[in-house]
Design an enzyme around this catalytic site. Structure first.
Site, short mmCIF file in Angstrom:
data_model
loop_
_atom_site.label_atom_id
_atom_site.label_comp_id
_atom_site.label_asym_id
_atom_site.label_seq_id
_atom_site.Cartn_x
_atom_site.Cartn_y
_atom_site.Cartn_z
N ASP A 155 46.33 45.19 54.70
CA ASP A 155 45.32 44.30 53.80
C ASP A 155 46.04 43.28 52.90
O ASP A 155 46.63 43.74 51.97
CB ASP A 155 44.25 45.13 53.20
CG ASP A 155 43.18 44.04 52.43
OD1 ASP A 155 43.72 42.91 52.00
OD2 ASP A 155 42.01 44.39 52.51
N HIS A 156 46.42 42.16 53.51
CA HIS A 156 47.27 41.35 52.98
C HIS A 156 47.33 41.05 51.66
O HIS A 156 48.13 40.68 50.66
CB HIS A 156 47.91 40.12 53.88
CG HIS A 156 46.99 38.91 53.92
ND1 HIS A 156 45.88 39.10 54.71
CD2 HIS A 156 46.76 38.08 53.12
CE1 HIS A 156 45.29 38.17 54.50
NE2 HIS A 156 45.76 37.28 53.49
N HIS A 180 39.05 42.81 51.91
CA HIS A 180 39.73 42.13 50.76
C HIS A 180 38.85 42.30 49.51
O HIS A 180 39.61 42.40 48.41
CB HIS A 180 40.24 40.57 51.01
CG HIS A 180 40.87 40.39 52.57
ND1 HIS A 180 41.94 41.10 52.76
CD2 HIS A 180 40.64 39.31 53.25
CE1 HIS A 180 42.26 40.70 54.01
NE2 HIS A 180 41.50 39.60 54.23
P1 NAD Z 1 47.98 35.06 68.43
O1 NAD Z 1 46.85 35.11 69.07
O2 NAD Z 1 48.74 33.90 67.75
O3 NAD Z 1 49.25 35.92 69.20
C1 NAD Z 1 48.94 36.93 69.80
C2 NAD Z 1 49.95 37.52 70.45
O4 NAD Z 1 49.81 38.64 71.50
C3 NAD Z 1 51.13 36.86 71.20
O5 NAD Z 1 52.29 36.97 71.00
C4 NAD Z 1 50.65 37.17 72.83
O6 NAD Z 1 51.74 37.07 73.53
C5 NAD Z 1 50.38 38.47 72.47
N1 NAD Z 1 49.64 39.23 73.63
C6 NAD Z 1 48.33 38.70 74.01
N2 NAD Z 1 47.69 39.42 75.19
C7 NAD Z 1 49.03 40.27 75.31
C8 NAD Z 1 49.04 41.48 76.38
N3 NAD Z 1 48.15 41.74 77.37
N4 NAD Z 1 50.25 41.94 76.40
C9 NAD Z 1 51.29 41.73 75.74
N5 NAD Z 1 51.36 40.88 74.66
C10 NAD Z 1 50.06 40.03 74.46
O7 NAD Z 1 47.49 35.86 67.18
P2 NAD Z 1 47.74 36.09 65.74
O8 NAD Z 1 47.08 35.07 65.08
O9 NAD Z 1 49.31 36.19 65.54
O10 NAD Z 1 47.25 37.60 65.39
C11 NAD Z 1 47.68 38.70 65.78
C12 NAD Z 1 47.03 39.80 64.66
O11 NAD Z 1 47.18 39.52 63.26
C13 NAD Z 1 45.48 39.86 64.85
O12 NAD Z 1 44.73 41.07 64.68
C14 NAD Z 1 44.87 39.03 63.63
O13 NAD Z 1 43.40 39.25 63.40
C15 NAD Z 1 46.03 39.55 62.56
N6 NAD Z 1 46.29 38.21 61.43
C16 NAD Z 1 46.57 37.47 61.82
C17 NAD Z 1 46.93 36.25 60.70
C18 NAD Z 1 47.44 35.01 60.95
O14 NAD Z 1 47.58 34.43 60.01
N7 NAD Z 1 47.57 34.51 62.31
C19 NAD Z 1 46.57 36.73 59.53
C20 NAD Z 1 46.00 37.93 59.16
C21 NAD Z 1 45.84 38.67 60.21
#
Ligand code: NAD
Length: 489
Positions: A169-170, A232
């Protein structure tokens, strides 16, 4: 091992945070980062992308070569069993090459629907069979409701023990959220007053100016309640409401937070709309620019019933807090980006200064979480000049901007903690379960009742009128966050 290594989170947060840890000497020289994602990339291309992410986040160009030489990549579909065997071999090879003593951290920076599958494979394909520690760092959302969260948890627990699971939970990595404990437990001034005899109400606001952007598809199934409140907001309330732990260690702190969440009065379905209100933004102006309404955003139903704003009143049924409402509100496309906690103290028993021009303001303790970091104490003092008139004064302590440049970003702290095996600032399953159970009652009502007033607040405003009414019923009002900014003090 970072699953989702080509994703947004890895690029914006994880790689720059790892680099900062390395630069500060907080990362052992014996480390390897194994990136996993679907896209096919060569080792070189992956390292280039890591360099790019660090330079765009931190503006660093030099000295990256040595750092990125520790990065490896495997293109791998996480649903495909075969590729885990390859991954295990690569992990074993890196283990030997860097003398990692079998210590493994698996970071799931991927869409939540893959969390369970990855956990299953890590165990069945032998990646968790290691001589050192094995830890799972998992991103939000942890489930969609209590039932799905429990299902996911049961699945993950086949491969990892509770103490090996680090649920991110950042907000818990933010400097000022961590400071809540210090303000409370290291000051003789506050803890004696931290109860229903002296506190009138507590307000936690987390407002964003951004809309849903390209996350419409995710947000339609989530809404502000699941996206912000379950995790959060409720975590901040738990930190504010918890009893002092007998020791500042992980188990004691977490068990006090769990007790605080257990004291939350559960809502009956028929009470939901008396305690919680929702909003959805329409078009409006943000920084003088016209922005579309939620229903006009990409991948959003033009008749959507999803809330982009939530305000609520939490009641904590224990001796300390009986009678003190905890108000929370959070929303997108509001007038300012700000996360603040306002602790409003009760009025003094008798106002001797009733005949001054100004009515006495209540004492406030404001904890500025972001973007400002600091605390402000609002007091009353004598106005300069003749007579006995009062004037409000504010004592502020703000992290200076150069300090803030150096304050570790939440992800940097959380990555470090997970490597050190300190789970204090991660959520325990019991906390996740309790907060889902609380929130589930609200979502079950809202999902079945279409809100006819949607959209009910303009982008760039303070939120819907119903949020004001929620406090007015109790004789309170929201302290306007922009007036409380340290810069205005
Ligand atoms: P994103 O869609 O940008 O990235 C997804 C990643 O998963 C990519 O590297 C993709 O290649 C990989 N991927 C997807 N399907 C795949 C498969 N079948 N096999 C292997 N790799 C696969 O997502 P994100 O924004 O980086 O978010 C990732 C997680 O972090 C999520 O749970 C999101 O809720 C959480 N999160 C993200 C942020 C943010 O700032 N982006 C903030 C808080 C939480």
């Amino acid at each position: 091992m970072i699953f989702g290594a080509t994703g947004d989170l890895a690029h914006r947060k994880l790689f720059p945070s790892l680099y900062r840890l390395h630069k500060k000497g907080r990362l052992s020289e014996r480390f390897a980062v194994l990136g996993v994602a679907r896209r096919s990339l060569t080792q070189e291309e992956f390292r280039e992308s890591v360099k790019k992410s660090i330079s765009s986040a931190l503006g660093e160009h030099a000295e990256l070569e040595d750092f990125v030489s520790h990065f490896y990549y495997q293109s791998h579909d996480v649903t495909d069993s075969g590729s885990y065997i390859q991954l295990r071999e690569l992990a074993n090879q890196l283990d030997e090459q860097y003398s990692l003593e079998g210590n493994r951290l698996f970071y799931l920076a991927m869409a939540p629907e893959f969390f369970g599958t990855i956990g299953d494979h890590l165990k069945s394909d032998g990646l968790t069979d290691t001589t050192g520690y094995k830890r799972l760092v998992i991103e939000k959302p942890f489930g969609h409701d209590f039932e799905s969260a429990q299902e996911l948890n049961t699945r993950l627990r086949q491969a990892f023990a509770e103490e090996e699971i680090y649920r991110i939970d950042h907000y818990l990595g933010k400097a000022m959220v961590q400071n809540i404990q210090v303000i409370r437990f290291a000051n003789a001034l506050f803890e004696p007053l931290w109860n229903n005899r002296y506190i009138s109400n507590i307000q936690v606001t987390s407002s964003e100016t951004l809309g849903v952007e390209e996350r419409g598809r995710y947000y339609e199934n989530s809404g502000a309640l699941r996206d912000m409140v379950q995790n959060h907001m409720m975590q901040m309330v738990a930190l504010l409401a918890m009893e002092p732990p007998i020791k500042l260690n992980t188990d004691e702190i977490r068990s006090e937070k769990v007790r605080a969440l257990r004291s939350l009065r559960p809502l009956e379905k028929h009470e939901v709309n008396d305690y919680f209100v929702r909003g959805q933004y329409k078009e409006g102006l943000i920084n003088s620019e016209r922005v579309p309404g939620y229903r006009e955003e990409p991948n959003v139903d033009p008749d959507s019933n999803t809330e982009t704003f939530v305000a609520g009143k939490l009641v904590i049924d224990n001796f300390r807090w009986a009678g003190v409402p905890f108000y929370i509100r959070t929303g997108k496309r509001l007038g300012s980006k700000s996360t603040k906690i306002v602790v409003q103290f009760k009025d003094i028993p008798m106002n001797l200064y009733y005949n001054t021009e100004e009515t006495l303001s209540p004492n406030l303790l404001v904890i500025h979480i972001q973007p400002e970091e600091g605390i402000t104490l609002h007091l009353n003092a004598k106005k300069i000049g003749a007579g006995m008139k009062t004037t409000p004064v504010k004592l502020s302590s703000a992290s200076k901007s150069e300090d803030r440049m150096n304050t570790p970003e939440a992800y940097e702290k959380l990555l470090y903690d997970s490597m050190m095996g300190d789970a204090t600032n991660f959520t325990h399953w019991d906390e996740v379960a309790l907060s889902w159970k609380f929130v589930d009652t609200i979502s079950s009502v809202w999902e079945t009742q279409k809100e006819p007033s949607f959209p009910n607040y303009g982008a760039g405003s303070d939120g819907p009128r119903v949020a004001e009414k929620l406090l007015e019923k109790d004789g309170h009002y929201w302290w306007p966050v922009e007036n409380l900014d340290i810069d205005n003090c």
